[in-house]
Write an enzyme that holds these catalytic residues in place. Structure first.
Site, PDB file in Angstrom:
ATOM      1  N   GLY A  39      41.209  29.083  39.344  1.00 31.74           N
ATOM      2  CA  GLY A  39      41.531  30.424  39.849  1.00 31.74           C
ATOM      3  C   GLY A  39      40.628  30.852  40.988  1.00 31.74           C
ATOM      4  N   ALA A  40      40.205  29.895  41.799  1.00 25.06           N
ATOM      5  CA  ALA A  40      39.195  30.159  42.837  1.00 25.06           C
ATOM      6  C   ALA A  40      39.704  31.063  43.951  1.00 25.06           C
ATOM      7  CB  ALA A  40      38.696  28.846  43.426  1.00 25.06           C
ATOM      8  N   GLY A  82      41.651  33.846  43.443  1.00 23.70           N
ATOM      9  CA  GLY A  82      41.881  35.229  42.984  1.00 23.70           C
ATOM     10  C   GLY A  82      40.699  36.118  43.350  1.00 23.70           C
ATOM     11  N   THR A 117      38.474  37.699  41.373  1.00 28.34           N
ATOM     12  CA  THR A 117      37.264  37.337  40.638  1.00 28.34           C
ATOM     13  C   THR A 117      36.827  35.924  40.999  1.00 28.34           C
ATOM     14  OG1 THR A 117      37.787  38.814  38.795  1.00 28.34           O
ATOM     15  CG2 THR A 117      36.327  36.961  38.314  1.00 28.34           C
ATOM     16  N   GLY A 118      37.796  34.995  41.036  1.00 23.81           N
ATOM     17  CA  GLY A 118      37.488  33.595  41.303  1.00 23.81           C
ATOM     18  C   GLY A 118      36.836  33.387  42.661  1.00 23.81           C
ATOM     19  N   LYS A 124      46.354  25.388  49.730  1.00 21.39           N
ATOM     20  CA  LYS A 124      46.180  26.791  50.128  1.00 21.39           C
ATOM     21  C   LYS A 124      45.049  26.888  51.142  1.00 21.39           C
ATOM     22  CE  LYS A 124      47.475  29.996  46.374  1.00 21.39           C
ATOM     23  NZ  LYS A 124      46.918  30.926  45.370  1.00 21.39           N
ATOM     24  N   LYS A 178      42.515  38.226  25.558  1.00 16.45           N
ATOM     25  CA  LYS A 178      41.282  37.457  25.814  1.00 16.45           C
ATOM     26  C   LYS A 178      40.599  37.086  24.493  1.00 16.45           C
ATOM     27  CE  LYS A 178      40.431  39.444  30.406  1.00 16.45           C
ATOM     28  NZ  LYS A 178      39.659  40.440  31.197  1.00 16.45           N
TER      29      LYS A 178
END
Lengths: 329, 329
Positions: free
Chosen positions: A11-12, A14, A16-17, A45, A128
């Site tokens: 998730g780099a 996003g 947060t990522g 990407k 979570k």
């Protein structure tokens, strides 16, 4: 020289990522050898290719594919961090199983949010928590990291429109009286805190709360008025309205699809309730829940002051979150 | 002289509760002023009247009555301990609410069992976890105490029938190969450990695992053969049978009534799986889950050795559990 810790991040790209990967790249204690895990459709990407130039390995993974393949891709990592999107949280069950099979040293599931009771207050946390319970069931080494509310979604609109560029794509409101302190962190510091935490043996199989400052919404509104010289609208959402929204969200739990506009419409009431009314997002309550505080572990790690963030916003230099995202129709 | 800690115990006449009340009565560090909470229909039970002679106060409470009345009854207690029966676990939600309203200093919900993952392995733990989550949601000070498996339900029948008097009302079986170590405690020590733990500020809002010894079932069978000079039957339940029983229990979760014979028939497979196959009931896994170990906190507190328990059983002097109870039809 000690060898680098091998860390993988899902998730780099996003919100947060991308903070986490910047934090990992910048980290010197420890140094990391970094891999970004991405769906094969996403490995090209532009954002990932940018990281590649900075020495980040890009590896394609398929969370819904065969476990043996996933485990092979995860083999050899000291740390696997997940910054997966809210609608994909349960896919972390497969990710955790893959980490277990691969013998990963530490798994950091996607939390990176406010302090909330484990169940019954916030649908997102309930999910979570299901992931955390699965991690514990398979006896996978883990660290839970929560960071409080982002600076970057706290400020109200100024009448001049001067800071519109820096605001998230929804109206800012005040939960109840706006006098409940809540823990805040600049989104850019999530990665700084995370890089320190996941390389620290003291945080293995622990919960860590890494936040920078405590503020109330009224204090924030007063501050931005003072700094900008403008008078802001104070849109208070009464406690009764929040309670009604929460009741609606609870009645729909289980039926509602995470990530849909309806979901966010209801989640916002749950958030106001937890950090604005109940006051869950505070270090004392975090300690009660068993969290260590990053402030105790790393007294040298200060984080960006809220005042500095406000100044950056007013100076037109703020990091902007949720660019092009629509939460509500 | 420091004043006594005021402690209330619900379920003082059950197997666990009667160990706890004896531990509280005997405790000198700290000294306790003890109240047994009981349903009004039960306040004149002979066992309670015996405790009354030893200075225990008896107070009637109604968990399903008005919260204000319950809170009034709970006012002023430093510690409230619940040793409620398995079929009544969810009534602890009302008890916890009453404790919160009364400002009780510490609530100890009924756990007092083996170390198990929070969710998905043992129906009884799943329910206890729901109670723990409720406690955390209302921000009630708490301590979780688990004690491992009871010595008193470990021994197999001897061909001579000599120790039949001391055995629980069901056949003893060996889970799988019988080589998984599991943590054990004599039931009489539950109260000794609990009395020390609930008076210790270090255990507030913490999980504590208080056990005495680690053994495997094969070791236990070998030991009793050696001590008795008799050869015992070794009834191994194969891993596949345990897995099948667990699958059946999982399929019925939510429909099954806790405390019924059907419930115990399925629960036994889940227990064999958790402590006999998975090996959850061990101090390392407890630490992973966040538990403190009583052995670390109280090195002076040794607990009755398993060998001594076996000797007591063979000498006809054992404490007998589940007298007159039928689990299966």
């Amino acid at each position: 020289m000690p060898s680098k810790l091998k860390v993988a991040l899902l998730g780099a790209t996003g919100e947060t990522g991308s903070s986490i990967i910047r934090g990992l790249i910048a980290s010197t204690q420890p140094h990391y050898e970094i891999t970004a895990l991405a769906r094969s459709a996403s490995v090209n990407k532009p954002a990932l290719l940018e990281y590649k130039k900075k020495g980040v390995n890009i590896v394609a993974v398929d969370l819904s594919g065969p476990e043996a393949e996933l485990a092979a891709a995860l083999k050899g990592f000291d740390v696997v961090i997940s910054a997966i999107g809210p609608s994909e949280l349960m896919q972390q069950v497969q990710l955790a199983n893959g980490c277990k099979a691969a013998g990963v040293g530490r798994f950091v599931p996607c939390c990176f949010a406010t302090i909330v009771p484990p169940k019954g207050i916030l649908i997102l946390r309930d999910i979570k928590e299901d992931v955390i319970n699965h991690i514990k069931k398979i006896y996978l080494p883990y660290t839970i990291i929560d960071v409080g509310w982002w600076y970057n979604t706290t400020l109200p609109r100024l009448p001049s429109g001067k800071i519109d560029y820096a605001l998230p794509p929804y109206e800012q409101s005040i939960a109840g009286e706006g006098t409940t302190p809540y823990a805040l962190t600049d989104i850019s510091d999530i990665g700084v805190y995370t890089a320190r935490i996941v390389g620290d043996p003291r945080t293995l199989n622990k919960y860590v709360f890494a936040y920078t400052e405590m503020r109330t919404q009224l204090e924030i509104y007063d501050l931005i008025e003072k700094l900008s010289g403008e008078k802001v609208m104070r849109n208070h959402v009464p406690r009764e309205d929040i309670a009604a929204g929460v009741a609606k969200a609870e009645a729909k739990e289980g039926q509602i699809v995470v990530g849909t506009p309806e979901f966010y419409q209801l989640a916002i009431f749950q958030y106001w309730n937890t950090w604005g009314i109940r006051g869950d997002n505070q270090p004392e309550y975090a300690k009660y829940l068993g969290y260590l505080l990053a402030k105790d572990l790393y007294p040298d790690l200060q984080g960006k002051p809220y005042l500095q963030y406000c100044q950056e916003v007013l100076d037109g230099k703020a990091h902007v979150v949720y660019k092009g995202v629509t939460f509500f129709e």
